[in-house]
Write an enzyme that holds these catalytic residues in place. Sequence first.
Site, mmCIF file in Angstrom:
data_model
loop_
_atom_site.group_PDB
_atom_site.id
_atom_site.type_symbol
_atom_site.label_atom_id
_atom_site.label_comp_id
_atom_site.label_asym_id
_atom_site.label_seq_id
_atom_site.Cartn_x
_atom_site.Cartn_y
_atom_site.Cartn_z
ATOM 1 C CD GLU A 24 2.039 16.479 -6.341
ATOM 2 O OE1 GLU A 24 2.042 14.915 -5.775
ATOM 3 O OE2 GLU A 24 2.720 17.221 -6.484
ATOM 4 C CE LYS A 44 7.254 6.553 -4.725
ATOM 5 N NZ LYS A 44 6.253 5.469 -5.092
ATOM 6 C CG ASP A 69 2.177 1.604 -0.951
ATOM 7 O OD1 ASP A 69 2.766 1.546 -1.854
ATOM 8 O OD2 ASP A 69 2.102 0.862 0.321
ATOM 9 C CE1 TYR A 99 1.246 10.871 -10.610
ATOM 10 C CE2 TYR A 99 0.508 9.923 -8.610
ATOM 11 C CZ TYR A 99 0.872 9.302 -10.049
ATOM 12 O OH TYR A 99 0.934 7.942 -9.863
ATOM 13 C CE LYS A 150 9.915 4.050 -1.755
ATOM 14 N NZ LYS A 150 9.811 3.104 -1.877
ATOM 15 C CB CYS A 190 -3.533 -20.745 33.453
ATOM 16 S SG CYS A 190 -1.899 -19.550 34.018
ATOM 17 C CB CYS A 223 -0.223 -20.852 38.286
ATOM 18 S SG CYS A 223 -2.217 -20.624 37.363
ATOM 19 C CB CYS A 276 -5.394 -17.889 34.538
ATOM 20 S SG CYS A 276 -4.285 -18.628 35.900
ATOM 21 C CB CYS A 331 -1.688 -17.311 38.586
ATOM 22 S SG CYS A 331 -0.586 -17.731 36.711
HETATM 23 S S1 IVH Z 1 4.074 12.060 -10.077
HETATM 24 C C1 IVH Z 1 7.949 11.999 -12.789
HETATM 25 N N1 IVH Z 1 3.491 11.767 -7.943
HETATM 26 O O1 IVH Z 1 5.426 6.758 -7.788
HETATM 27 C C2 IVH Z 1 7.090 11.348 -11.565
HETATM 28 N N2 IVH Z 1 3.832 9.664 -7.661
HETATM 29 O O2 IVH Z 1 7.314 6.336 -10.071
HETATM 30 C C3 IVH Z 1 6.249 10.831 -11.887
HETATM 31 N N3 IVH Z 1 3.338 7.691 -6.877
HETATM 32 O O3 IVH Z 1 4.116 4.322 -9.591
HETATM 33 C C4 IVH Z 1 4.798 10.349 -10.960
HETATM 34 N N4 IVH Z 1 2.088 9.222 -5.894
HETATM 35 O O4 IVH Z 1 2.279 6.384 -8.886
HETATM 36 C C5 IVH Z 1 4.098 10.936 -8.051
HETATM 37 N N5 IVH Z 1 2.327 12.141 -5.706
HETATM 38 C C6 IVH Z 1 3.057 10.838 -6.914
HETATM 39 C C7 IVH Z 1 2.729 10.062 -6.248
HETATM 40 C C8 IVH Z 1 4.025 9.237 -7.722
HETATM 41 C C9 IVH Z 1 2.518 7.756 -5.472
HETATM 42 C C10 IVH Z 1 4.020 6.570 -7.948
HETATM 43 C C11 IVH Z 1 3.695 6.256 -9.185
HETATM 44 C C12 IVH Z 1 4.729 5.551 -9.854
HETATM 45 C C13 IVH Z 1 5.678 5.502 -8.403
HETATM 46 C C14 IVH Z 1 7.010 6.953 -9.164
#
Ligand code: IVH
Length: 703
Positions: free
Chosen positions: A126, A128, A130, A243, A346, A440, A443, A458, A464
């Site tokens: 999946e 992650k 932000d 998720y 990450k 400038c 020059c 310029c 220049c």
């Molecule tokens: S699963 C045990 N899936 O990452 C796992 N978390 O601590 C529970 N996050 O702030 C989380 N994308 O909000 C999971 N695809 C994803 C995620 C995700 C972002 C964040 C979550 C939390 C931190 C995990």
Amino acid sequence: MSDQAPAVTPDWSAQAADLRSQLQRHGHLYYVLDAPSIPDAQYDRLFRQLQALEEAHPELRTPDSPTQRVGGQAVDAFASVLHRVPMLSIQTETDISEHGARSFDARVRKQLHCQAADPPLDYVTELKFDGLAISLLYADHVLVQAATRGDGAVGEDVTHNVRTICQIPLRLPPQAPTKLEVRGEIYMRRDDFEALNERQRKKIASGAKNEKTFVNPRNAAAGAVRQLDPQMAAQRPLSFFAYALHFHPPQDLTLPPLEATLFGLQAYAGHAEVLRHLKDWGFPVSQHVKVVSGPDGLVAFHQEIARLRDQLPFDIDGVVYKVNSIERQALLGMVSREPRWAVAHKFPAQEEITTVMAIDVQVGRTGKLTPVAKLAPVFVGGVTVTNATLHNEDEVRRKDVRVGDTVVVRRAGDVIPEVVSVLLEKRLHESDCFHMPTHCPVCNSLAVREVGEADYRCTGGLFCRAQQKQAILHFAHRRAVDIEDLGEKIVDQLVDAGLVNTLPDLYRLGFSQWAALERMAEKSANNLLASVEKSKQTTLPKFLFGLGIRHVGEATAKALAKHFGGMDAIMDASIEQLLQVADVGPVVAQSLRTFFDQAHNREVVEQLRFCGLTWSEDAPQGRLDLPLAGHTYVITGTLPTLSRDQAQEMLEQAGAKVAGSVSKKTTAVVAGEAAGSKLEKALSLGIPVLDEAALLQLLQPPA
Ligand code: IVH
């Protein structure tokens, strides 16, 4: 009267229920699937009908009514919410290379006592996201509570704010379990974030107090969810991805954390199936979820998403790998509030914080002045960054970047690093706001900003030194007259030493002058001399392009050469005559006229000719005698020996046109290795495809 059938009164309650379910369905299509099936106006009409009905019969108003998203009162503080199922964290894989993915798989296999010969494990991969984690509680199919993660055991009740997020269903369809908890991420899309900041800037500009711009989408989203007044939260455009799914164990059953998180999930074969159900029940689930096999699958996903990252409409800070099988998740257990079945892998951060040491102003080839922030070195987006563009005066003002400021720097993909925003609270001393210089910096000619333009320029032109250097580099470029090995460092020396001020000066340097340059061995001096000599044999389009006339790119130079046939005709052409050329509009025509109206520019052309630069002058337009006249070719992929430029030039010499895309009018496609969509298109249109050998054969003069 009493035995008469009652007057038929409309069943308001059924009508309200019908409107609610229609709005719910269309809301899902619009907000979650991004595929509305009715026009917006029709949706609005249904919405107003329901509003009117509820106005007249307040008892029909239900909490899951779409009209009740922004209904709550402002609160003084958030109530605490005890998470019946703890909100666990996720382990972070510290090795950001592909090895990180492999060591996760190795750990999991070891803990599951897998043998080397056992088949690879299935994982769900999946994004992650932000944003911020949220828990959504549904009872009798209706959203009853939304809570932040807090410390994982106790969070804050933000139900009123979360209800305003249209992607989050207020009611679940009948096929969903009646009581459940869904977890996911609330985030803000980048375009929504930009638009929000734009609105904030307008408010601030018109004198509003207590308003600020946001540093990044995550902060903006977190701030919105933790607004005390839902009216305010509703004005922040938030999105959501689900998720995870959980069921609450009975009150009298106290389970250890991992057992609690997995309670009731054994009914599902795996996490992928859970996500499929969440989608069916109306929750947004990312389209980038994948089931992959073994460590190679993890690595491939990581690579795919790293490539895609900058094109996603929202920020991610990595990918997440999850063991698909719920049974194995249970076997794997957890360490210190982190399950062993998941890991976050990450990506390098794309935004970092650093300080502005100075603001320099650089001068480009066309005289454009660009403010550039000189930064304390910072590792961001995978490289160390010391310069970040500030684009132009308005941008510096808008962001109010000053020397000494602490700033957020962003470097995404191969885009040049930029200063995103200033952390105003970190500005310790009174500092001066930035002003573009009036002259400038190279020059000292006057710098002017023309009406309707964002940039200062310029006015020194080729007087220049900065513009001289850039002009020389441009002229020497491979796509212009091509003086091999004449790089930036050498041009700097030549101009700084006063050896070269104008283009013809390049052709007047003798061996001893080249050899006297810093770090110039005899062999290199000879090579350069030979390259300069070689560049004298050029073509009219390359020469014209090399002059660096504003708005005259390669394609325009070609079109001009083809139309007029010779340099003198181009230099003398009137605006009207220039406008006859396909590709040339008023701006280009004016730019050409302005350039050639200046005596010193005509002088440069004359001098270059005098120094021996030559090119063949074609008869205008009329090269119908050439063998490939009237034919159009497209070149794609990597040819075994010829560069694409060479192939193009050879075709054009033979009278053919070389186009950038395939159409029914294409004569043939010349395809090399790794040819992609253009080749596919040619095949689908039945257009002949040539390899390099066939091309060379075609170009052979008849025996
Ligand atoms: S699963 C045990 N899936 O990452 C796992 N978390 O601590 C529970 N996050 O702030 C989380 N994308 O909000 C999971 N695809 C994803 C995620 C995700 C972002 C964040 C979550 C939390 C931190 C995990």
